[in-house]
Scaffold this motif. Sequence first.
Motif, PDB file in Angstrom:
ATOM      1  N   ARG A  92     -23.421 -27.775  48.157  1.00  0.00           N
ATOM      2  CA  ARG A  92     -22.316 -27.990  47.230  1.00  0.00           C
ATOM      3  C   ARG A  92     -22.230 -26.918  46.144  1.00  0.00           C
ATOM      4  O   ARG A  92     -21.160 -26.582  45.685  1.00  0.00           O
ATOM      5  N   GLY A  93     -23.381 -26.456  45.711  1.00  0.00           N
ATOM      6  CA  GLY A  93     -23.398 -25.546  44.560  1.00  0.00           C
ATOM      7  C   GLY A  93     -22.902 -24.148  44.879  1.00  0.00           C
ATOM      8  O   GLY A  93     -22.566 -23.393  43.974  1.00  0.00           O
ATOM      9  N   SER A  94     -22.816 -23.796  46.147  1.00  0.00           N
ATOM     10  CA  SER A  94     -22.422 -22.431  46.501  1.00  0.00           C
ATOM     11  C   SER A  94     -20.907 -22.253  46.362  1.00  0.00           C
ATOM     12  O   SER A  94     -20.120 -23.023  46.926  1.00  0.00           O
ATOM     13  N   LEU A  95     -20.530 -21.226  45.626  1.00  0.00           N
ATOM     14  CA  LEU A  95     -19.097 -20.954  45.422  1.00  0.00           C
ATOM     15  C   LEU A  95     -18.453 -20.594  46.760  1.00  0.00           C
ATOM     16  O   LEU A  95     -17.343 -21.029  47.051  1.00  0.00           O
ATOM     17  N   PHE A  96     -19.161 -19.834  47.559  1.00  0.00           N
ATOM     18  CA  PHE A  96     -18.622 -19.411  48.854  1.00  0.00           C
ATOM     19  C   PHE A  96     -18.315 -20.618  49.736  1.00  0.00           C
ATOM     20  O   PHE A  96     -17.252 -20.705  50.356  1.00  0.00           O
ATOM     21  N   VAL A  97     -19.254 -21.572  49.717  1.00  0.00           N
ATOM     22  CA  VAL A  97     -19.050 -22.784  50.529  1.00  0.00           C
ATOM     23  C   VAL A  97     -17.836 -23.553  50.020  1.00  0.00           C
ATOM     24  O   VAL A  97     -16.995 -24.033  50.802  1.00  0.00           O
ATOM     25  N   GLN A  98     -17.762 -23.640  48.714  1.00  0.00           N
ATOM     26  CA  GLN A  98     -16.635 -24.378  48.128  1.00  0.00           C
ATOM     27  C   GLN A  98     -15.307 -23.737  48.525  1.00  0.00           C
ATOM     28  O   GLN A  98     -14.341 -24.426  48.868  1.00  0.00           O
ATOM     29  N   ILE A  99     -15.278 -22.410  48.465  1.00  0.00           N
ATOM     30  CA  ILE A  99     -14.041 -21.705  48.823  1.00  0.00           C
ATOM     31  C   ILE A  99     -13.706 -21.931  50.292  1.00  0.00           C
ATOM     32  O   ILE A  99     -12.560 -22.192  50.648  1.00  0.00           O
ATOM     33  N   CYS A 100     -14.750 -21.863  51.124  1.00  0.00           N
ATOM     34  CA  CYS A 100     -14.526 -22.081  52.558  1.00  0.00           C
ATOM     35  C   CYS A 100     -13.996 -23.481  52.812  1.00  0.00           C
ATOM     36  O   CYS A 100     -13.069 -23.679  53.618  1.00  0.00           O
ATOM     37  N   VAL A 101     -14.576 -24.476  52.145  1.00  0.00           N
ATOM     38  CA  VAL A 101     -14.132 -25.864  52.342  1.00  0.00           C
ATOM     39  C   VAL A 101     -12.674 -26.008  51.907  1.00  0.00           C
ATOM     40  O   VAL A 101     -11.854 -26.630  52.594  1.00  0.00           O
ATOM     41  N   LEU A 102     -12.352 -25.403  50.748  1.00  0.00           N
ATOM     42  CA  LEU A 102     -10.987 -25.514  50.248  1.00  0.00           C
ATOM     43  C   LEU A 102     -10.003 -24.814  51.191  1.00  0.00           C
ATOM     44  O   LEU A 102      -8.921 -25.327  51.465  1.00  0.00           O
ATOM     45  N   PHE A 103     -10.394 -23.640  51.670  1.00  0.00           N
ATOM     46  CA  PHE A 103      -9.530 -22.899  52.604  1.00  0.00           C
ATOM     47  C   PHE A 103      -9.308 -23.719  53.870  1.00  0.00           C
ATOM     48  O   PHE A 103      -8.178 -23.875  54.356  1.00  0.00           O
ATOM     49  N   GLY A 104     -10.418 -24.274  54.363  1.00  0.00           N
ATOM     50  CA  GLY A 104     -10.339 -25.119  55.566  1.00  0.00           C
ATOM     51  C   GLY A 104      -9.479 -26.343  55.332  1.00  0.00           C
ATOM     52  O   GLY A 104      -8.665 -26.729  56.190  1.00  0.00           O
ATOM     53  N   ALA A 105      -9.625 -26.952  54.155  1.00  0.00           N
ATOM     54  CA  ALA A 105      -8.837 -28.154  53.832  1.00  0.00           C
ATOM     55  C   ALA A 105      -7.357 -27.815  53.806  1.00  0.00           C
ATOM     56  O   ALA A 105      -6.517 -28.563  54.347  1.00  0.00           O
ATOM     57  N   ALA A 106      -7.032 -26.668  53.164  1.00  0.00           N
ATOM     58  CA  ALA A 106      -5.624 -26.261  53.083  1.00  0.00           C
ATOM     59  C   ALA A 106      -5.071 -25.991  54.482  1.00  0.00           C
ATOM     60  O   ALA A 106      -3.947 -26.398  54.802  1.00  0.00           O
ATOM     61  N   LEU A 107      -5.859 -25.329  55.318  1.00  0.00           N
ATOM     62  CA  LEU A 107      -5.410 -25.036  56.684  1.00  0.00           C
ATOM     63  C   LEU A 107      -5.225 -26.331  57.482  1.00  0.00           C
ATOM     64  O   LEU A 107      -4.213 -26.501  58.175  1.00  0.00           O
ATOM     65  N   ALA A 108      -6.190 -27.228  57.343  1.00  0.00           N
ATOM     66  CA  ALA A 108      -6.125 -28.502  58.083  1.00  0.00           C
ATOM     67  C   ALA A 108      -4.888 -29.285  57.661  1.00  0.00           C
ATOM     68  O   ALA A 108      -4.171 -29.857  58.507  1.00  0.00           O
ATOM     69  N   HIS A 109      -4.637 -29.289  56.371  1.00  0.00           N
ATOM     70  CA  HIS A 109      -3.450 -29.993  55.855  1.00  0.00           C
ATOM     71  C   HIS A 109      -2.181 -29.419  56.473  1.00  0.00           C
ATOM     72  O   HIS A 109      -1.310 -30.155  56.949  1.00  0.00           O
ATOM     73  N   ASP A 110      -2.112 -28.062  56.490  1.00  0.00           N
ATOM     74  CA  ASP A 110      -0.904 -27.419  57.024  1.00  0.00           C
ATOM     75  C   ASP A 110      -0.782 -27.653  58.531  1.00  0.00           C
ATOM     76  O   ASP A 110       0.326 -27.854  59.044  1.00  0.00           O
ATOM     77  N   ILE A 111      -1.923 -27.651  59.218  1.00  0.00           N
ATOM     78  CA  ILE A 111      -1.860 -27.878  60.676  1.00  0.00           C
ATOM     79  C   ILE A 111      -1.303 -29.271  60.968  1.00  0.00           C
ATOM     80  O   ILE A 111      -0.361 -29.427  61.740  1.00  0.00           O
TER      81      ILE A 111
END
Lengths: 165, 298
Positions: A92-111
């Motif tokens: 959770r603490g990793s910024l990179f992971v957070q960004i990846c999760v958010l990017f994935g969430a946005a993509l999943a939402h759009d899909i």
Amino acid sequence: MRAGWFAGLAVLAVILDSALAPEIEILGARPDFLVLVVAYAGLVLGARPATIVGFILGLIVDAEQPDYLGLHALSLSVIGFASAAAWEHLVRGSLFVQICVLFGAALAHDIIYYVVYYRNHLDMFARFFVRFGLLGGAYTAAFAVVIYILARINTWRAIAGGTRI
Amino acid sequence: MLAQLTRILRGNRELSTLLICVALSIVCLVLPPAAQQPISSVLSGAILGPVERLTTTFAEYRRVGKENAALRHIAIDLMTERSTLIGYRHENERLRELVGFLVAFPEEELAEMIPARVIGMPGGRVIESMKIDKGRDSLLEPGMPIVVPGGLVGKIASVSHDRSLIEPLTSASSGVSVMTERGRVRGVVKPRFGAASRRVTWEINYVQARSDVREGDLVVTSGLGEVYPPGINVGRVSKTVEGPLTMSIEVELAVDFSTVEQVFVLTGRAGVPAELEGLRERLMTELNDERAALEGRP
């Protein structure tokens, strides 16, 4: 306390989504504030509350588009659940992971959104997803980084101020 | 199978919540429009309504701010344009006046008339001197009368090669031989300074009592002083004070000295019609140019 905080955050997301997002769009792509709030709910509250937050928030936004009532509710509740699940299995603490999760969430939402919206025209889905979905997801993640940095700066300031005292 | 699914869902509250939300969403999606409409109306009215009002107000506020900034720019532009147009109008009026003067002034009496621009006028309550942009180079000499379309201004006191100093009627040392146009009553008009020089009046003194002078009579130069040609407008009688032997006549000058910009020097030499014609043409050209500039403006 947390429920009140999230209710305020949800209202703010709806306002920003309708007032600010069109003003800061780049090449037609806008940051998705609803996805940000729902993913944040997944991180802070867990899967069940995040799913409910996503569903309610989606239903509110769907009211603007009665022909597709439930579409945002569907995609955002899935995003709430999926992002909470992702937080549980990732650092959770990793910024990179957070960004990846958010990017994935946005993509999943759009899909989910585009698949249902263009269910009879899959060529349109591909075109819109490539045109707006990918760029929008990146924009949402970048926006989250900006918010994260601002939040960290404020935290550092608070810590520095406390140390001086 | 169903019992197994129920057991799984009971054990996993998160998953069951998701399934319920997804099921409700799908139900909403497949509802007929007639059923979707009321739900959406309730949600819009209760939650989205206030938010939309807020965002609309915010958008309106921004629009008004932008519009206000644009209007400020337009206002500044218009004010600048307005002041320019006012300048044109004043210049136009002045040129029209000059053209009228040149047309009205009898050419045979005009002799040579040299136009000059006032370039210096000391401030203060009484204008003691004025400076014009023509001098010896334009063959000007001390003593030459200065006029404007409104009437007499004064005479040249001294000249340099490209400048001349005028002694106007307002100067304390000035004195002009005049007569009333109707009654032909003669005298010398001079300034008279009131207590502590706070008030200046122009008077014709030592006129024989019971002379035919009335308020409003036109006062013109008599030509007897050998400085000014006869018939130039000086002012009007504003007041008469009768004494036992003499009467005093107060004169209101025809020219407002504080607004004089362009003057004419009467040289006394024979007029050169070609030059006068040239001056007229130049003024007419200037007028036409200004009119074209004004009409050409959007």
